[in-house]
Scaffold this active site. Structure first.
Site, PDB file in Angstrom:
ATOM      1  N   ASP A   1      -1.491  -0.868   6.164  1.00 38.46           N
ATOM      2  CA  ASP A   1      -1.687  -0.349   7.522  1.00 38.46           C
ATOM      3  C   ASP A   1      -3.109   0.099   7.797  1.00 38.46           C
ATOM      4  OD1 ASP A   1      -1.687   2.034   5.934  1.00 38.46           O
ATOM      5  OD2 ASP A   1      -1.201   3.170   7.752  1.00 38.46           O
TER       6      ASP A   1
ATOM      7  N   ASP B   1       0.853  -1.192   0.000  1.00 37.48           N
ATOM      8  CA  ASP B   1       0.000   0.000   0.000  1.00 37.48           C
ATOM      9  C   ASP B   1       0.891   1.246   0.000  1.00 37.48           C
ATOM     10  OD1 ASP B   1      -2.334   1.677   0.491  1.00 37.48           O
ATOM     11  OD2 ASP B   1      -1.585   1.812   2.541  1.00 37.48           O
TER      12      ASP B   1
END
Length: 742
Positions: A628, A429
């Site tokens: 996250d 990400d």
């Protein structure tokens, strides 16, 4: 699994080998109400899930006790560890005493036998010495071993009991009636020393193995040692008193002095201190903590006194979560362990069958070979103990997971530790993973005057816009920490920016749309910078007075300083990095260019991230997904291995099998290298454990005796068995000194 199912980890004492562990696991798993059970022989613990409406840990402990072992049930994990430590200490002292007795009696017995010392009644002296060793030092082998043999669950104790009894009874027969063999021209040899030696060597091996195995739990003990037992409570009147850690509740104020470990998760309300969190994050540098900053239980106050408001206490703290996670992970089984478990279940019965076969084959050569048949059968029983096989995987897993925990790599299950080495694609990400996850001002078109900074600080400090915090921090730094002024007026314009007045100074802050609404003239230089910064994926904010844009500010989510190095290291390791983000293409490609990532998938929703990971896996890749946020959790669940960055959302961390506590990207290749090193040690352990038995059993059976006259005695067999277990544990302990190159 039902909603009311509970899960716990309980210490077990008395297990001597992998077969013992299998017996405990089967005993626990067969209890009514127990959903699943797994025993870690290396850590001497059983973890199981149970339905509290059907059974309880106390009932299960009773069943374990009836099987010949002791399961410790305590009120808390800390108390269980304390009771386990006490039980291990008692066991250590008892084994040490038995060991001294065994050798004190075995040495003179061996001298008499091996030097052929003869005197009146010498055979009865040998018998008495051997019997004393068997009763005083080896009684547990007979109590447990014979019971498990009759229960059709033979284990290492059974092998020792049978082998020593055969040696002793054969010698006793020759002592009481030596003429039976001598009349047939066969020497009536005595093997009392074999019975004593086997017990002495097995106890020696178990003693050394136990000491080495305790070292495999150093990491979890070190983590538990971070939990202070007391704290300094500050009452509403400002008085300070020392209280037990269990008395603290959220909202309490605690004083932490230099050299103290912070007792709770909390927020600093006053004071400044440098805090060392290396045992939790793996980061060696201290971090300065001031009012408003969060601190974690177990971290060390290096200098400065601070007052901390408790937010999470006891089992709710991050340290407690990590400890529980490491305990569960060390108790879990790596996939390779399944093969070992299957072998262990049939190993002892097969060994007993081989021992009987050895006896039959030797006696088939004639009655004169009966003494040789006894020796060979006993040697097979002794040398084939499956201890080394049972220790091969769990000791390496325990040390590997502990090494990761001490370096800030939290591995939740042994399967992940084994599988990480297979990763050839890292899907990652952007926001909060490759980048810091928090926008900040990275560039300004000009140096603003102090009055303009005061106005920006005053207005943005009270704004709710996502970029407001970045602008407020930037302005505050420019003012040297000066307190913000009170605006005369403040007007938020959704989607455009903010305008207001500070001490009569009217200022507007926002995008091009707000500049146009203000009728402001945007100089060509500012417009050029705005286009350039926007092309890099950054946010652009104009600041002006009345009809003039005075400056342009670039606000960007900065790339983590170790991102490019991480991608390069992974590439050298043969791992391809793919950026998957919901952000726009320009921003994603700018970040990819800065980090060296060659493949970008942008503008995708959470489902799109999951589909991208699924596609990569369908192409035959073994994929790890690092993220996250909540929006990463679907893709992380889809991946072969999920990696969460510390400080991310609870959902992402819950989904992940691996958590990088410090959030540093370079710890991802560290995790991959730790996995490869651990699996290498497991394979080495299994190789030597298997090859030891493959070569040892035929040697003990005497296959080389007809051609070369080579025959293993029971004493040598027992010494070799003890040595093999210690070697496996020591090999696993090498992981504690594993050096990471990055």
């Amino acid at each position: 699994m039902k909603d009311n199912i509970k899960k716990g980890i309980f210490p077990v004492t008395g297990m001597m080998c992998a077969v013992c562990a299998g017996t405990v696991e089967k005993t626990v798993g067969e209890q009514p109400g127990v959903e699943s059970a797994a025993v870690n022989f290396a850590s001497s613990e059983v973890s199981f899930s149970w339905d509290p409406s059907v059974t309880s840990p106390e009932k299960v402990a009773q069943a374990v006790r009836e099987a010949g072992y002791e399961m410790i049930v305590a009120r808390s994990a800390a108390e269980a560890v304390e009771e386990k430590r006490d039980a291990e200490l008692r066991q250590y002292r008892r084994m040490k005493r038995d060991l001294w007795i065994a050798w004190a009696l075995t040495i003179p017995l061996s001298v008499i036998c091996m030097l052929h010392v003869h005197f009146p009644g010498d055979s009865y002296v040998q018998m008495a010495l051997a019997l004393a060793v068997m009763v005083l030092s080896g009684r547990r082998f007979y109590v447990n071993g014979l019971r498990h043999l009759f229960q059709r669950r033979p284990d290492m104790d059974s092998l020792v009991a049978v082998s020593t009894l055969v040696s002793f009874l054969f010698s006793l027969f020759n002592t009481l009636d030596p003429s039976y063999f001598t009349s047939r021209g066969i020497p009536a040899d005595l093997y009392y020393e074999a019975s004593a030696m086997i017990i002495a060597f097995v106890l020696t091996g178990k003693f050394l193995e136990g000491r080495a195995r305790r070292d495999t739990g150093d990491a979890i003990r070190a983590l538990m040692g971070l939990q202070p037992s007391e704290a300094r409570l500050v009452d509403p009147d400002g008085n300070v008193r020392t209280v037990r850690i269990g008395e603290i509740v959220p909202g309490d104020m605690l004083s932490v002095r230099p050299g103290d470990r912070i007792p709770v998760d909390g927020k600093v309300v006053s004071g400044v201190a440098s805090v060392d969190g290396s045992m939790l994050t793996g980061e060696p540098e201290g971090v300065e903590k001031a009012s408003g900053d969060t601190v974690s239980a177990g971290t060390l106050d290096i200098n400065g006194t601070i007052v901390v408001e408790a937010t999470k206490v006891g089992a709710a703290t991050e340290l407690a979560r990590i400890i529980e996670c490491v305990r569960e992970a060390q108790g879990s089984k790596a996939p390779v362990q399944r093969l070992v478990d299957r072998i262990s279940r049939v190993f002892v019965p097969v060994v007993i069958a081989l021992s009987v076969l050895t006896f039959v084959v030797w006696t088939a050569f004639g009655e004169g070979y009966l003494p040789m048949a006894v020796l060979a059968a006993v040697s097979v029983l002794v040398i084939a103990c499956p201890c080394a096989l049972g220790l091969a995987t769990p000791t390496a897993v325990m040390v590997g997971i502990g090494r990761g925990a001490s370096s800030g790599i939290l591995i939740k299950e042994a399967a992940a530790l084994e599988e990480l080495k297979n990763v050839d694609v890292l899907a990652i990400d952007k926001t909060g993973t490759l980048t810091e996850g928090r926008p900040k001002v990275t560039e300004c078109s000009t140096d603003p005057d102090r009055e303009l900074l005061r106005a920006v600080y005053a207005l943005e400090e009270r704004s709710t816009h996502p970029l407001a915090r970045a602008l407020a921090e930037w302005a505050s730094e420019g003012l040297g920490g000066e307190a913000p002024l009170q605006p005369d007026s403040l007007d938020n314009i959704p989607g455009k920016g903010i305008r207001g007045s500070v001490e009569g100074d009217a200022v507007w802050i926002g995008n091009e749309a707000l500049a146009a609404e203000e009728g402001a003239d945007v100089p060509e230089e500012l417009s050029r910078l705005a286009v350039l910064w926007a092309g890099e994926g950054a946010g652009v904010v104009f600041v002006g007075r009345k009809g003039v844009a005075l400056m342009a500010v670039k606000v960007a989510d900065t790339v983590r300083p170790d991102a490019a190095r991480t991608v390069a290291v992974l590439k050298d390791m043969g791992v391809r990095t793919v950026l998957i983000t919901g952000d726009r293409r320009a921003t994603a490609e700018y970040v990819a260019a800065r980090t060296g990532i060659e493949e970008v998938i942008s503008g995708v929703m959470p489902q799109g991230k999951q589909d991208a990971v699924r596609r990569l896996r369908s192409e035959g890749h073994f994929v790890a997904m690092a993220g996250d946020g909540i929006n990463d959790s679907q893709a992380m669940a889809e991946a072969d291995v999920a990696i969460a960055m510390g400080g991310g959302s609870d959902i992402a961390i819950e989904v992940a099998q691996v958590t990088i506590v410090s959030g540093r990207l370079l710890y991802i290749p560290r995790a991959l290298r730790l996995s490869a090193a651990t699996l290498k040690v497991i394979k080495e352990n299994l190789f030597w454990a298997f090859i030891y038995n493959v070569l040892g059993i035929p040697l003990a059976a005497g296959v080389l005796y007809p051609a070369f006259g080579i025959m293993l005695t029971p004493m040598i067999a027992s010494a070799a068995m003890a040595f093999s277990s210690v070697c496996v544990v020591m090999n696993s302990l090498r992981l504690r000194s594993l050096k990471f190159k990055v």
